[in-house]
Design a protein around this motif. Structure first.
Motif, PDB file in Angstrom:
ATOM      1  N   TYR A   1       0.834  -1.209   0.000  1.00 55.20           N
ATOM      2  CA  TYR A   1       0.000   0.000   0.000  1.00 55.20           C
ATOM      3  C   TYR A   1       0.870   1.261   0.000  1.00 55.20           C
ATOM      4  CZ  TYR A   1      -4.557  -2.246   0.803  1.00 55.20           C
ATOM      5  OH  TYR A   1      -5.705  -2.964   0.656  1.00 55.20           O
TER       6      TYR A   1
ATOM      7  N   MET B   1       2.371   1.794  -3.366  1.00 57.04           N
ATOM      8  CA  MET B   1       1.358   2.281  -4.305  1.00 57.04           C
ATOM      9  C   MET B   1       1.092   3.773  -4.081  1.00 57.04           C
ATOM     10  SD  MET B   1      -2.601   1.017  -4.802  1.00 57.04           S
ATOM     11  CE  MET B   1      -3.217   1.600  -3.227  1.00 57.04           C
TER      12      MET B   1
ATOM     13  N   VAL C   1       4.196  -2.051  -7.719  1.00 58.15           N
ATOM     14  CA  VAL C   1       4.376  -3.025  -6.643  1.00 58.15           C
ATOM     15  C   VAL C   1       3.570  -4.295  -6.924  1.00 58.15           C
ATOM     16  CG1 VAL C   1       2.560  -2.011  -5.191  1.00 58.15           C
ATOM     17  CG2 VAL C   1       4.353  -3.365  -4.117  1.00 58.15           C
TER      18      VAL C   1
ATOM     19  N   TRP D   1       2.462  -7.859  -4.748  1.00 61.13           N
ATOM     20  CA  TRP D   1       2.438  -8.637  -3.495  1.00 61.13           C
ATOM     21  C   TRP D   1       1.919 -10.018  -3.833  1.00 61.13           C
ATOM     22  CZ3 TRP D   1      -1.769 -11.137  -1.378  1.00 61.13           C
ATOM     23  CH2 TRP D   1      -1.711 -11.515  -0.033  1.00 61.13           C
ATOM     24  N   ILE D   2       2.673 -11.034  -3.454  1.00 58.62           N
ATOM     25  CA  ILE D   2       2.173 -12.382  -3.734  1.00 58.62           C
ATOM     26  C   ILE D   2       2.359 -13.274  -2.516  1.00 58.62           C
ATOM     27  CG2 ILE D   2       4.300 -13.240  -4.865  1.00 58.62           C
ATOM     28  CD1 ILE D   2       2.300 -14.663  -6.860  1.00 58.62           C
TER      29      ILE D   2
ATOM     30  N   TYR E   1       0.456 -19.766  -1.075  1.00 57.30           N
ATOM     31  CA  TYR E   1      -0.853 -20.279  -0.711  1.00 57.30           C
ATOM     32  C   TYR E   1      -0.807 -21.777  -0.899  1.00 57.30           C
ATOM     33  CZ  TYR E   1      -1.774 -20.578  -5.717  1.00 57.30           C
ATOM     34  OH  TYR E   1      -1.710 -20.888  -7.049  1.00 57.30           O
TER      35      TYR E   1
ATOM     36  N   LYS F   1      -6.111   4.279  -8.405  1.00 53.54           N
ATOM     37  CA  LYS F   1      -5.693   2.884  -8.355  1.00 53.54           C
ATOM     38  C   LYS F   1      -5.962   2.317  -6.968  1.00 53.54           C
ATOM     39  CE  LYS F   1      -2.250   2.578 -11.949  1.00 53.54           C
ATOM     40  NZ  LYS F   1      -0.908   2.196 -12.329  1.00 53.54           N
ATOM     41  N   GLU F   2      -6.282   1.047  -6.930  1.00 53.41           N
ATOM     42  CA  GLU F   2      -6.369   0.383  -5.638  1.00 53.41           C
ATOM     43  C   GLU F   2      -5.558  -0.899  -5.676  1.00 53.41           C
ATOM     44  OE1 GLU F   2     -10.494  -1.216  -5.039  1.00 53.41           O
ATOM     45  OE2 GLU F   2     -10.893   0.078  -6.763  1.00 53.41           O
ATOM     46  N   LEU F   3      -5.130  -1.339  -4.479  1.00 52.57           N
ATOM     47  CA  LEU F   3      -4.372  -2.590  -4.394  1.00 52.57           C
ATOM     48  C   LEU F   3      -5.391  -3.714  -4.402  1.00 52.57           C
ATOM     49  CD1 LEU F   3      -1.368  -3.493  -3.994  1.00 52.57           C
ATOM     50  CD2 LEU F   3      -1.918  -3.750  -1.578  1.00 52.57           C
TER      51      LEU F   3
ATOM     52  N   LYS G   1      -6.507  -7.903  -5.622  1.00 55.21           N
ATOM     53  CA  LYS G   1      -6.076  -9.265  -5.948  1.00 55.21           C
ATOM     54  C   LYS G   1      -6.585  -9.643  -7.334  1.00 55.21           C
ATOM     55  CE  LYS G   1      -5.458 -12.867  -2.865  1.00 55.21           C
ATOM     56  NZ  LYS G   1      -5.729 -14.069  -2.062  1.00 55.21           N
TER      57      LYS G   1
ATOM     58  N   PRO H   1      -7.059 -22.383  -7.336  1.00 57.11           N
ATOM     59  CA  PRO H   1      -6.869 -21.024  -6.795  1.00 57.11           C
ATOM     60  C   PRO H   1      -7.766 -19.951  -7.438  1.00 57.11           C
ATOM     61  CG  PRO H   1      -5.195 -21.502  -8.442  1.00 57.11           C
ATOM     62  CD  PRO H   1      -6.128 -22.685  -8.433  1.00 57.11           C
TER      63      PRO H   1
ATOM     64  N   GLY I   1      -2.611 -19.377 -11.182  1.00 55.58           N
ATOM     65  CA  GLY I   1      -2.639 -19.165  -9.731  1.00 55.58           C
ATOM     66  C   GLY I   1      -1.806 -17.989  -9.268  1.00 55.58           C
ATOM     67  N   SER I   2      -0.760 -17.677  -9.992  1.00 55.81           N
ATOM     68  CA  SER I   2       0.091 -16.559  -9.586  1.00 55.81           C
ATOM     69  C   SER I   2      -0.602 -15.218  -9.852  1.00 55.81           C
ATOM     70  CB  SER I   2       1.429 -16.628 -10.336  1.00 55.81           C
ATOM     71  OG  SER I   2       2.251 -15.541  -9.998  1.00 55.81           O
TER      72      SER I   2
ATOM     73  N   GLN J   1      -3.691 -14.848  -7.550  1.00 55.91           N
ATOM     74  CA  GLN J   1      -3.492 -14.638  -6.111  1.00 55.91           C
ATOM     75  C   GLN J   1      -2.728 -13.366  -5.789  1.00 55.91           C
ATOM     76  OE1 GLN J   1      -4.742 -16.474  -3.554  1.00 55.91           O
ATOM     77  NE2 GLN J   1      -5.858 -17.672  -5.075  1.00 55.91           N
ATOM     78  N   MET J   2      -2.068 -12.780  -6.764  1.00 54.77           N
ATOM     79  CA  MET J   2      -1.237 -11.608  -6.448  1.00 54.77           C
ATOM     80  C   MET J   2      -2.077 -10.348  -6.308  1.00 54.77           C
ATOM     81  SD  MET J   2       0.593 -10.358  -9.984  1.00 54.77           S
ATOM     82  CE  MET J   2       1.731 -11.707 -10.012  1.00 54.77           C
ATOM     83  N   MET J   3      -1.543  -9.392  -5.538  1.00 58.07           N
ATOM     84  CA  MET J   3      -2.161  -8.069  -5.444  1.00 58.07           C
ATOM     85  C   MET J   3      -1.234  -7.054  -6.108  1.00 58.07           C
ATOM     86  SD  MET J   3      -3.554  -7.969  -1.529  1.00 58.07           S
ATOM     87  CE  MET J   3      -4.870  -6.750  -1.648  1.00 58.07           C
ATOM     88  N   GLU J   4      -1.839  -6.176  -6.903  1.00 56.49           N
ATOM     89  CA  GLU J   4      -1.095  -5.086  -7.522  1.00 56.49           C
ATOM     90  C   GLU J   4      -2.008  -3.860  -7.578  1.00 56.49           C
ATOM     91  OE1 GLU J   4       2.042  -7.068 -10.644  1.00 56.49           O
ATOM     92  OE2 GLU J   4       0.010  -6.849 -11.363  1.00 56.49           O
ATOM     93  N   PRO J   5      -1.426  -2.677  -7.631  1.00 55.05           N
ATOM     94  CA  PRO J   5      -2.265  -1.502  -7.853  1.00 55.05           C
ATOM     95  C   PRO J   5      -2.880  -1.580  -9.246  1.00 55.05           C
ATOM     96  CG  PRO J   5      -0.046  -0.878  -7.130  1.00 55.05           C
ATOM     97  CD  PRO J   5      -0.005  -2.335  -7.487  1.00 55.05           C
TER      98      PRO J   5
END
Lengths: 183, 369
Positions: A24, A27, A33, A35-36, A39, B3-5, B7, B31, B170-171, B174-178
């Motif tokens: 965050y 960003m 950025v 984030w992974i 899992y 932008k938001e972070l 998934k 996933p 799955g990658s 599952q990942m988070m990005e802006p």
């Protein structure tokens, strides 16, 4: 600017959130950025880790073989990831949950009593923020002010009563690292 | 919009909603489950249809029914679940109605595992169901692309009355990005001249995949191929990196494409003139640009998270013009940039030969690591 950070511990230590707050922050200061999380079926109670890559250009691989920066919150994570840290890298280790010293001499290791400090603040759950604070001492690209901002902007408002203790946890971790000559 | 972070899986679900998704049918599987989870909450609050079906077989047939009415409809699953859907997918294709399918690929074959993989390329790109049909397949490598390609998949599916897949893994899921989500589009009643749903006073319409008379089925097949050639002409998409002066070419889609990007950058730092082509539409495949690039590079490395599936499409495009090398990590393993980097360095320093099957040498290298 290109930073790769791995955070590891056991499920429930706030590993994923510690990574998210760095994401965050990145960003908010207009960096790219990723984030992974790890899992898998073993997640609950088992080990958890996540990788955060921060960059000023399009991010390629979301994962790194040898993280240059790591936050390791318990002994199994320390044992598993200490050998993998890139030469010249840095490890922030939760000394409260680790009963040994560093084996690697070619990386910088910052031992912080993160669990004990969190307990002193009054909430053991703040341990992750203490560790993040310690990392910030050696990661000038992310200003502690920006991390606090990110907490305020992205924590749901129902949790905002917890902001002051989170800020304090970041500061205490930061100071602990600085008092050991880091940063 | 800011932008938001977000998934990857949630991003696709919310993008579908904003693109005007009217009906969703699915069944949970890792996933991919966050797609279903997000829609389970959001669709009812918007007064739209969400059904957790009793199985993937049921879900895809519900999609078929809804698609015949001309609404924006979608399902999502992960590899084993998409295998179960193949019969329904073939029926949808044969009926020439639009539908969107998200596949967040995982390790296989069989139950495999829940780790990221790209081993459903053949199944999606070349049609895993029976009969001749031609799905559109879009492969996101980031959260922003997951959003953009989900929106695009609806537009293309409807424009061509065709199946459109978002082939994630799955990658990316599952990942988070802006990322930036599109504004909410209003749901538009389209009144397609083919859709069914209460005929009133107009003439009766029939939607079916049955053509008992083989000559009628042949005509339908030729029409579908004609549509496909139209898609192929208009809809090829890819991204190029460092290709202007490249002497060597790496090709990878989705996650393996972005891992390859890191490797290509490292090699560039060492002075190796290598570039990357990342197909965004893996179907229609960007073969024309690959044919063009093959004219001016000394070697091509195909990188995938499987045993070499897109590799076949590259080989068909390139023929015996230039040596093709392969590096794959099947079974749910994501390669690290260092792995791809040493493969590029090997390609650059080796005396390359044009071979019939680059997998043979690759397998040998894998077994003798």
């Amino acid at each position: 600017m290109h930073k790769e950070i791995m955070i590891a511990g056991y499920g429930g230590q706030g590993v994923l959130f510690a990574g998210q707050i760095l994401a965050y922050t990145a960003m908010d200061i207009k960096m790219q950025v990723t984030w992974i999380p790890s899992y898998g079926p073993e997640m609950r109670g088992g080990t958890a880790n996540c990788t955060v890559v921060i960059s000023d250009q399009e991010i390629g691989s979301p994962q790194v073989a040898e993280p240059p920066i790591a936050i390791l919150l318990n002994l199994p994570s320390y044992d598993k990831y200490e050998p993998l840290i890139k030469v010249g890298g840095v490890a922030v280790v939760n000394a409260s949950m680790v009963d040994r010293g560093a084996i690697r001499t070619d990386i910088r290791t910052i031992f912080v009593e993160a669990s004990r400090i969190a307990e002193e603040i009054g909430d053991t759950k703040l341990m992750n923020m203490v560790a993040v604070g310690a990392l910030l001492a050696v990661l000038p690209e992310l200003d502690i002010k920006e991390v606090k901002n990110a907490l305020r902007l992205h924590l749901p408002s129902r949790h905002h009563a917890l902001l002051p203790s989170n800020y304090l946890a970041l500061e205490r971790g930061f100071d602990a690292a600085v008092s050991q000559g880091h940063g | 919009m800011a932008k938001e972070l977000i998934k990857g899986n949630v991003a696709m679900a919310e993008a579908a909603i904003r693109a005007g998704l009217e009906a969703y049918f699915g069944y949970p599987i890792t996933p991919q489950t966050e797609v279903l989870e997000h829609l389970a909450r959001r669709m009812p609050e918007l007064g739209r249809a969400f059904v957790q079906a009793e199985s993937e077989v049921a879900a895809i047939n519900m999609v078929y029914g809804a698609a015949c009415t001309g609404v924006r409809v979608m399902t999502s699953s992960s590899s084993p679940g998409v295998s179960l859907m193949q019969e329904g997918l073939s029926y949808i294709a044969g009926t020439e109605v639009p539908a969107v399918i998200i596949n967040v690929m995982r390790g296989g074959p069989g139950l495999g595992n829940i780790a990221p993989a790209q081993s459903d390329y053949y199944q999606s790109v070349h049609g895993g169901g029976h009969g001749d049909y031609h799905p559109i397949v879009l492969a996101p490598a980031s959260v922003q692309e997951s959003i953009d390609l989900t929106v695009l998949s609806f537009e293309l599916a409807e424009k061509y009355r065709n199946l459109a897949f978002v082939l994630s893994d799955g990658s990316v899921g599952q990942m988070m990005e802006p990322a930036e989500l599109p504004p909410m589009q209003p749901i538009v009643k389209k009144n397609y001249d083919w859709a069914i749903g209460g005929k009133g006073t107009r003439e009766k319409r029939i939607l079916t995949s049955i053509n008992i008379n083989p000559h009628d089925e042949e005509i339908a097949n030729l029409r579908m191929l004609q549509t496909w050639f139209e898609i192929k002409k208009n809809e090829v998409r890819y991204k190029e990196y460092y290709l202007d002066d490249a002497e060597f070419l790496v090709i990878g889609f989705g996650t393996s494409g972005r891992v390859a990007l890191s490797a290509v950058r490292k090699c560039r730092e060492k002075g190796i003139k290598v570039g990357l082509l990342r197909p965004i539409t893996v179907r229609p495949f960007p073969d024309e640009v690959i044919i063009e690039l093959a004219e001016r590079v000394q070697g091509i490395l195909v990188v995938e998270m499987n045993q070499g599936q897109m590799l076949d499409d590259v080989m068909i495009a390139v023929g015996k013009k230039v040596p093709i090398e392969f590096y794959g990590r099947p079974g749910g393993v994501i390669p690290f940039p260092e792995d791809v980097e040493s493969e590029i360095e090997r390609m650059v320093s080796a005396k390359l030969e044009i071979v019939n099957n680059p997998r043979v040498a690759w397998l040998d290298r894998m077994l003798h690591r």
